[in-house]
Design a protein around this motif. Sequence first.
Motif, PDB file in Angstrom:
ATOM      1  N   UNK A 178     -88.047  81.091  98.677  1.00 46.05           N
ATOM      2  CA  UNK A 178     -88.418  80.107  97.729  1.00 46.05           C
ATOM      3  C   UNK A 178     -89.198  80.617  96.420  1.00 46.05           C
ATOM      4  N   UNK A 179     -89.999  81.753  96.900  1.00 44.35           N
ATOM      5  CA  UNK A 179     -90.980  82.298  95.979  1.00 44.35           C
ATOM      6  C   UNK A 179     -89.769  83.278  94.795  1.00 44.35           C
ATOM      7  N   UNK A 180     -88.885  83.757  95.510  1.00 44.72           N
ATOM      8  CA  UNK A 180     -87.915  84.605  94.394  1.00 44.72           C
ATOM      9  C   UNK A 180     -87.293  83.448  93.702  1.00 44.72           C
ATOM     10  N   UNK A 181     -86.921  82.136  94.207  1.00 44.63           N
ATOM     11  CA  UNK A 181     -86.193  81.167  93.450  1.00 44.63           C
ATOM     12  C   UNK A 181     -87.123  80.850  92.065  1.00 44.63           C
ATOM     13  N   UNK A 182     -88.314  80.520  92.344  1.00 41.80           N
ATOM     14  CA  UNK A 182     -89.284  80.035  91.370  1.00 41.80           C
ATOM     15  C   UNK A 182     -89.342  81.182  90.222  1.00 41.80           C
ATOM     16  N   UNK A 183     -89.480  82.473  90.862  1.00 45.09           N
ATOM     17  CA  UNK A 183     -89.231  83.559  89.548  1.00 45.09           C
ATOM     18  C   UNK A 183     -88.199  83.516  88.898  1.00 45.09           C
ATOM     19  N   UNK A 184     -86.835  83.454  89.803  1.00 46.49           N
ATOM     20  CA  UNK A 184     -85.550  83.286  88.867  1.00 46.49           C
ATOM     21  C   UNK A 184     -85.645  82.236  87.964  1.00 46.49           C
ATOM     22  N   UNK A 185     -86.354  81.133  88.295  1.00 47.57           N
ATOM     23  CA  UNK A 185     -86.234  79.822  87.099  1.00 47.57           C
ATOM     24  C   UNK A 185     -87.193  80.506  86.118  1.00 47.57           C
ATOM     25  N   UNK A 186     -88.520  81.053  86.243  1.00 47.17           N
ATOM     26  CA  UNK A 186     -89.206  81.371  85.096  1.00 47.17           C
ATOM     27  C   UNK A 186     -88.653  82.327  84.043  1.00 47.17           C
ATOM     28  N   UNK A 187     -87.899  83.304  84.896  1.00 42.74           N
ATOM     29  CA  UNK A 187     -87.100  84.170  84.065  1.00 42.74           C
ATOM     30  C   UNK A 187     -85.806  83.532  83.119  1.00 42.74           C
ATOM     31  N   UNK A 188     -85.355  82.824  83.651  1.00 47.80           N
ATOM     32  CA  UNK A 188     -84.181  81.911  83.060  1.00 47.80           C
ATOM     33  C   UNK A 188     -84.899  80.877  81.939  1.00 47.80           C
ATOM     34  N   UNK A 189     -86.030  80.601  82.048  1.00 48.61           N
ATOM     35  CA  UNK A 189     -86.739  79.622  81.047  1.00 48.61           C
ATOM     36  C   UNK A 189     -87.128  80.750  79.933  1.00 48.61           C
ATOM     37  N   UNK A 190     -87.716  81.802  80.138  1.00 49.98           N
ATOM     38  CA  UNK A 190     -88.220  82.870  79.320  1.00 49.98           C
ATOM     39  C   UNK A 190     -86.982  83.303  78.475  1.00 49.98           C
ATOM     40  N   UNK A 191     -85.760  83.952  79.008  1.00 52.95           N
ATOM     41  CA  UNK A 191     -84.667  84.270  78.411  1.00 52.95           C
ATOM     42  C   UNK A 191     -83.993  83.159  77.537  1.00 52.95           C
ATOM     43  N   UNK A 192     -83.931  81.797  77.964  1.00 50.73           N
ATOM     44  CA  UNK A 192     -83.494  80.684  77.045  1.00 50.73           C
ATOM     45  C   UNK A 192     -83.946  80.470  76.115  1.00 50.73           C
ATOM     46  N   UNK A 193     -85.689  80.381  76.189  1.00 49.92           N
ATOM     47  CA  UNK A 193     -86.535  80.171  75.130  1.00 49.92           C
ATOM     48  C   UNK A 193     -86.341  81.375  73.874  1.00 49.92           C
ATOM     49  N   UNK A 194     -86.114  82.355  74.479  1.00 52.03           N
ATOM     50  CA  UNK A 194     -86.021  83.384  73.420  1.00 52.03           C
ATOM     51  C   UNK A 194     -84.851  83.488  72.637  1.00 52.03           C
ATOM     52  N   UNK A 195     -83.544  83.196  73.371  1.00 56.91           N
ATOM     53  CA  UNK A 195     -82.221  82.903  72.551  1.00 56.91           C
ATOM     54  C   UNK A 195     -81.988  81.706  71.733  1.00 56.91           C
ATOM     55  N   UNK A 196     -82.424  80.540  72.267  1.00 59.11           N
ATOM     56  CA  UNK A 196     -82.581  79.241  71.637  1.00 59.11           C
ATOM     57  C   UNK A 196     -83.460  78.757  70.972  1.00 59.11           C
ATOM     58  N   UNK A 197     -84.722  79.235  71.035  1.00 58.89           N
ATOM     59  CA  UNK A 197     -85.858  78.566  70.517  1.00 58.89           C
ATOM     60  C   UNK A 197     -86.347  77.481  71.019  1.00 58.89           C
ATOM     61  N   UNK A 198     -85.939  77.051  72.079  1.00 59.43           N
ATOM     62  CA  UNK A 198     -86.307  75.729  72.830  1.00 59.43           C
ATOM     63  C   UNK A 198     -86.363  75.778  74.290  1.00 59.43           C
ATOM     64  N   UNK A 199     -87.002  74.822  74.763  1.00 62.43           N
ATOM     65  CA  UNK A 199     -87.007  74.945  76.421  1.00 62.43           C
ATOM     66  C   UNK A 199     -85.609  74.676  77.083  1.00 62.43           C
ATOM     67  N   UNK A 200     -85.480  75.302  78.304  1.00 59.84           N
ATOM     68  CA  UNK A 200     -84.088  75.098  78.803  1.00 59.84           C
ATOM     69  C   UNK A 200     -83.971  73.661  79.491  1.00 59.84           C
ATOM     70  N   UNK A 201     -85.179  72.827  79.352  1.00 60.93           N
ATOM     71  CA  UNK A 201     -84.908  71.254  79.810  1.00 60.93           C
ATOM     72  C   UNK A 201     -84.752  70.359  78.695  1.00 60.93           C
ATOM     73  N   UNK A 202     -84.584  71.065  77.294  1.00 59.79           N
ATOM     74  CA  UNK A 202     -84.648  70.116  76.124  1.00 59.79           C
ATOM     75  C   UNK A 202     -83.374  70.232  75.954  1.00 59.79           C
TER      76      UNK A 202
END
Length: 236
Positions: A178-202
């Motif tokens: 479960x902790x690994x899943x949380x870390x994976x999500x944080x990584x996805x969010x960071x990569x998406x923010x850098x690439x798209x300039x907005x939140x993954x949930x926006x």
Amino acid sequence: MSRKEGVVKSLKPVSGYGFIETGFGADVFFHESALGKARFNSLKVGQPLEFEIKVTYKGLEAININPLIESSTLRLYNKEYGLFESSKETVENKIIFVRLPVVSQWFKTIEEAETDARQFALKLGANALLCKQRQKDQRKSDHNNYIYHVHRITAQACLVAKKDLQGNFSKADLEAQALAMENTLEQFKGEYKTKMGRSIYDSADMTSEKVSQTGAITFGAVFFIIIMIFISTGIA
């Protein structure tokens, strides 16, 4: 000597013995002397037991028996069939180790939104989508020529397990996952923010469902031609 787990399959109270059903082979015999008469009399069919195995000339026998309230091993729920999906917050008699928010992009069809949400959850390592809800919105084309509907899915990506005598996970195993899943999500969010300039949930900006400018112009031209034909026919 390693300890095993099983459940009481049958009891012969008068004779003072019973059999244990295990996940590793034949049923195992046990005698009331292996846990004491009082505890033997308190046993019920289906009750989990922890024990050691002794090999006798008659077969396998359980010794040093301890009754358990429930199994200590776990199995991922329904994992072999893919994602378990439900609009409910919980799954009856199951343990939920993590809840991570999932939001699909907006799509023209609900099927596309469903697929997007499932892919997101699977990338995180989830085996269930709970609190699953469908959302529908109304949009206008680029040139306001017409109105159309779009869909998205909101849900929680979860790691769900059930008690199982033949399970191959412990509580600590799944807490680490479960902790690994949380870390994976944080990584996805960071990569998406850098690439798209907005939140993954926006998901206000549309992706594949956005009507192109060319499509809107084509629709307008066809509509204009139909009107002109109608007018010409009326005049004639």
